[in-house]
Design a protein around this motif. Structure first.
Motif, PDB file in Angstrom:
ATOM      1  N   LEU A 348       4.371  -7.431 -13.943  1.00  0.00           N
ATOM      2  CA  LEU A 348       3.853  -6.405 -14.685  1.00  0.00           C
ATOM      3  C   LEU A 348       5.037  -5.307 -14.603  1.00  0.00           C
ATOM      4  N   PRO A 349       5.638  -4.799 -15.819  1.00  0.00           N
ATOM      5  CA  PRO A 349       6.840  -4.001 -15.791  1.00  0.00           C
ATOM      6  C   PRO A 349       6.486  -2.406 -15.396  1.00  0.00           C
ATOM      7  N   ILE A 350       5.164  -2.168 -15.081  1.00  0.00           N
ATOM      8  CA  ILE A 350       4.839  -0.926 -14.813  1.00  0.00           C
ATOM      9  C   ILE A 350       4.168  -0.941 -13.563  1.00  0.00           C
ATOM     10  N   THR A 351       3.937  -0.096 -12.610  1.00  0.00           N
ATOM     11  CA  THR A 351       3.115  -0.207 -11.388  1.00  0.00           C
ATOM     12  C   THR A 351       1.675  -0.095 -11.919  1.00  0.00           C
ATOM     13  N   THR A 352       0.750  -0.537 -11.032  1.00  0.00           N
ATOM     14  CA  THR A 352      -0.601  -0.342 -11.377  1.00  0.00           C
ATOM     15  C   THR A 352      -0.991   1.212 -11.193  1.00  0.00           C
ATOM     16  N   MET A 353      -0.436   1.887 -10.476  1.00  0.00           N
ATOM     17  CA  MET A 353      -0.668   3.373 -10.490  1.00  0.00           C
ATOM     18  C   MET A 353      -0.440   3.974 -11.632  1.00  0.00           C
ATOM     19  N   ALA A 383       2.346  -5.860  -4.433  1.00  0.00           N
ATOM     20  CA  ALA A 383       1.482  -4.622  -4.167  1.00  0.00           C
ATOM     21  C   ALA A 383       1.478  -3.684  -5.467  1.00  0.00           C
ATOM     22  N   HIS A 384       2.184  -3.926  -6.308  1.00  0.00           N
ATOM     23  CA  HIS A 384       2.318  -2.877  -7.686  1.00  0.00           C
ATOM     24  C   HIS A 384       1.828  -3.342  -8.741  1.00  0.00           C
ATOM     25  N   GLN A 385       1.177  -4.803  -8.665  1.00  0.00           N
ATOM     26  CA  GLN A 385       1.100  -5.660  -9.604  1.00  0.00           C
ATOM     27  C   GLN A 385      -0.637  -5.896  -9.586  1.00  0.00           C
ATOM     28  N   CYS A 386      -1.246  -5.375  -8.761  1.00  0.00           N
ATOM     29  CA  CYS A 386      -2.687  -5.578  -8.635  1.00  0.00           C
ATOM     30  C   CYS A 386      -3.534  -4.506  -8.813  1.00  0.00           C
ATOM     31  N   LEU A 387      -4.872  -4.595  -9.123  1.00  0.00           N
ATOM     32  CA  LEU A 387      -5.662  -3.573  -9.287  1.00  0.00           C
ATOM     33  C   LEU A 387      -7.193  -4.108  -8.935  1.00  0.00           C
ATOM     34  N   ARG A 388      -8.182  -3.141  -8.434  1.00  0.00           N
ATOM     35  CA  ARG A 388      -9.492  -3.386  -7.963  1.00  0.00           C
ATOM     36  C   ARG A 388     -10.289  -3.175  -9.239  1.00  0.00           C
ATOM     37  N   MET A 389     -11.349  -3.974  -9.575  1.00  0.00           N
ATOM     38  CA  MET A 389     -12.284  -3.764 -10.848  1.00  0.00           C
ATOM     39  C   MET A 389     -13.840  -3.971 -10.020  1.00  0.00           C
ATOM     40  N   ASN A 390     -14.468  -2.767 -10.327  1.00  0.00           N
ATOM     41  CA  ASN A 390     -15.897  -3.012  -9.787  1.00  0.00           C
ATOM     42  C   ASN A 390     -16.553  -3.806 -11.006  1.00  0.00           C
ATOM     43  N   TYR A 391     -17.404  -4.740 -10.882  1.00  0.00           N
ATOM     44  CA  TYR A 391     -17.911  -5.165 -11.801  1.00  0.00           C
ATOM     45  C   TYR A 391     -19.583  -5.267 -12.089  1.00  0.00           C
ATOM     46  N   VAL A 392     -20.111  -4.060 -11.517  1.00  0.00           N
ATOM     47  CA  VAL A 392     -21.299  -3.685 -11.441  1.00  0.00           C
ATOM     48  C   VAL A 392     -21.961  -3.122 -12.850  1.00  0.00           C
ATOM     49  N   GLN A 393     -21.141  -2.680 -13.495  1.00  0.00           N
ATOM     50  CA  GLN A 393     -21.623  -2.113 -14.925  1.00  0.00           C
ATOM     51  C   GLN A 393     -22.364  -2.881 -15.944  1.00  0.00           C
ATOM     52  N   ASN A 394     -23.272  -2.315 -16.802  1.00  0.00           N
ATOM     53  CA  ASN A 394     -23.889  -3.445 -17.703  1.00  0.00           C
ATOM     54  C   ASN A 394     -22.780  -4.072 -18.505  1.00  0.00           C
ATOM     55  N   ASP A 395     -23.265  -5.085 -19.111  1.00  0.00           N
ATOM     56  CA  ASP A 395     -22.277  -5.985 -20.023  1.00  0.00           C
ATOM     57  C   ASP A 395     -21.454  -5.284 -21.137  1.00  0.00           C
TER      58      ASP A 395
END
Length: 416
Positions: A348-353, A383-395
């Motif tokens: 990824l050419p940008i950071t996940t920040m 460390a700059h290529q990853c992100l955390r996604m919560n999956y609890v929202q409705n579809d």
């Protein structure tokens, strides 16, 4: 006005503060797509259960009693005794109420535990908490009264089929010496959904015993409750283990109840700290949990309602992500538990920040990966290529959020 060293340190705006601010703002912003914070899903069957339990406890006076009385600094006697009995009967652990203390949420429990062991020692030396595998839980990062109380190691990465990957502890590089005060790991891991194998846990336990330090296991999502764990692994505890649990992911984050299961000496220390810092933990959450144990519902609901709900949601989120993002550089950590997916955008050419800021501007809240690599001595591109996604929202909301993530990631790759 002059703050103390303590005041200066804890007046900083930290990653966990940003996460909770985003969670608070997102819940109050119409149209915001909440794929960031750790709020559990509003599972209909659990909401119905809590309403019915509230009505029953209101009718018999238990709820009003919990609201209008202090418990002792160790925590609610009724719940502590019921939980000790449950764990002893379920797993055969040599445990009693003298091995359990409660805290006002697990975050405050970890603050107490980390500062009980790490930082400046009576002999003037400085000790740290070893995180055997980073990324690790964002909430640990700023929990030390002293600076620099964590050291962590990069994981081994196994590339799996179907666009997945998995982290493992790299025991060949793991170093435990006199500078380490404790070993700590979450299982399942927040943020990645990784579950340390039984063999990894046994090896960590052996290392801890060899060096006469405790093994702290963050079990907020694990066995026996809330049982958001999709791998066939064994629960673990012994006298040298500090097992930390929570009522939050049962669906009760607002009651702020953390649970520390440890030796009698550590229970006594946590009890003393509770008395000094907060007089006593809240009794409301423990009253609900004691009711659930006494009715025989706690483990049944965890296994038959909570676990399958999240397992289905995780599988659906993986499906949606892989449909929306077809770039071969995109991988997802194998979902083995917890309520998050860990997304890796290699090259990824940008950071996940930066990606986080672009997504936030479009009303989609995620958590950038940089915050989770606590205690790392060297910069790591991963460390700059990853992100955390919560999956609890409705579809519907999840699909909309994933579509925006896919668009912004595609733009970033194209602009490189």
């Amino acid at each position: 006005m002059q703050f103390s060293r303590f005041g200066e340190k804890f007046n900083q705006y930290s990653g966990i503060t940003q996460l909770m601010d985003d969670l608070n703002d997102g819940l109050r912003t119409p149209g915001a797509i909440m794929l960031g914070g750790g709020n559990p899903a509003p599972i209909p069957a659990m909401l119905d259960y809590f309403r019915q339990a509230s009505e029953a406890m209101l009718a018999n006076g238990e709820l009003v009693a919990a609201l209008t009385n202090y418990d002792g600094p160790q925590g609610n006697d009724r719940f502590v005794s019921a939980l000790a009995k449950l764990l002893k009967q379920t797993y055969g652990w040599d445990i009693s109420e003298k091995n359990i203390s409660l805290t006002n949420g697990s975050q405050s429990g970890f603050f107490s535990l980390f500062n009980l062991f790490a930082g400046q020692q009576p002999d003037g030396s400085h000790k740290k908490v070893l995180l055997p595998l980073a990324p690790e839980y964002i909430g640990y990062g700023d929990a030390g009264i002293d600076e620099d109380i964590f050291v962590s190691y990069r994981p081994e990465i196994e590339i799996l089929e179907n666009g997945l990957f998995k982290y493992y502890v790299d025991f060949e590089q793991l170093t435990v010496d006199d500078s380490i005060a404790a070993i700590c790991a979450s299982r399942p891991t927040n943020p990645t959904g990784n579950v340390l194998t039984d063999e990894e846990i046994r090896k960590l336990d052996k290392l801890a015993r060899q060096h006469n330090i405790p093994l702290i296991l963050d079990n907020a999502y694990g066995l026996p409750f809330p049982n958001i764990i999709f791998e066939d692994v064994e629960p673990f505890w012994n006298e040298n283990t500090i097992l930390c649990m929570s009522l939050s992911k049962l669906g009760l984050p607002g009651v702020r109840c953390g649970i520390v299961i440890a030796s009698e000496a550590i229970t006594a220390a946590m009890t003393n700290m509770n008395g000094i810092i907060s007089l006593a933990p809240s009794g409301v959450g423990p009253t609900y949990a004691a009711h659930m144990i006494e009715q025989g519902d706690l483990l049944t609901l965890s296994s038959n309602v909570i676990k399958p709900f999240y397992k289905h949601k995780a599988q659906r989120a993986v499906e949606l992500l892989q449909q929306a993002i077809t770039d071969t550089r995109f991988r997802i950590h194998k979902p083995e538990g917890a309520i998050f997916l860990w997304l890796w955008f290699d090259e990824l050419p940008i950071t996940t920040m930066e990606l986080y800021q672009r997504l936030k501007a479009r009303g989609v809240l995620i958590v950038p990966g940089e915050y989770f690599f606590i205690g790392q001595e060297d910069e790591w591109e991963h460390a700059h290529q990853c992100l955390r996604m919560n999956y609890v929202q409705n579809d519907d909301m999840m699909q909309k959020g994933i579509a925006v993530i896919a668009e912004e990631v595609a733009k970033a790759y194209q602009q490189a």
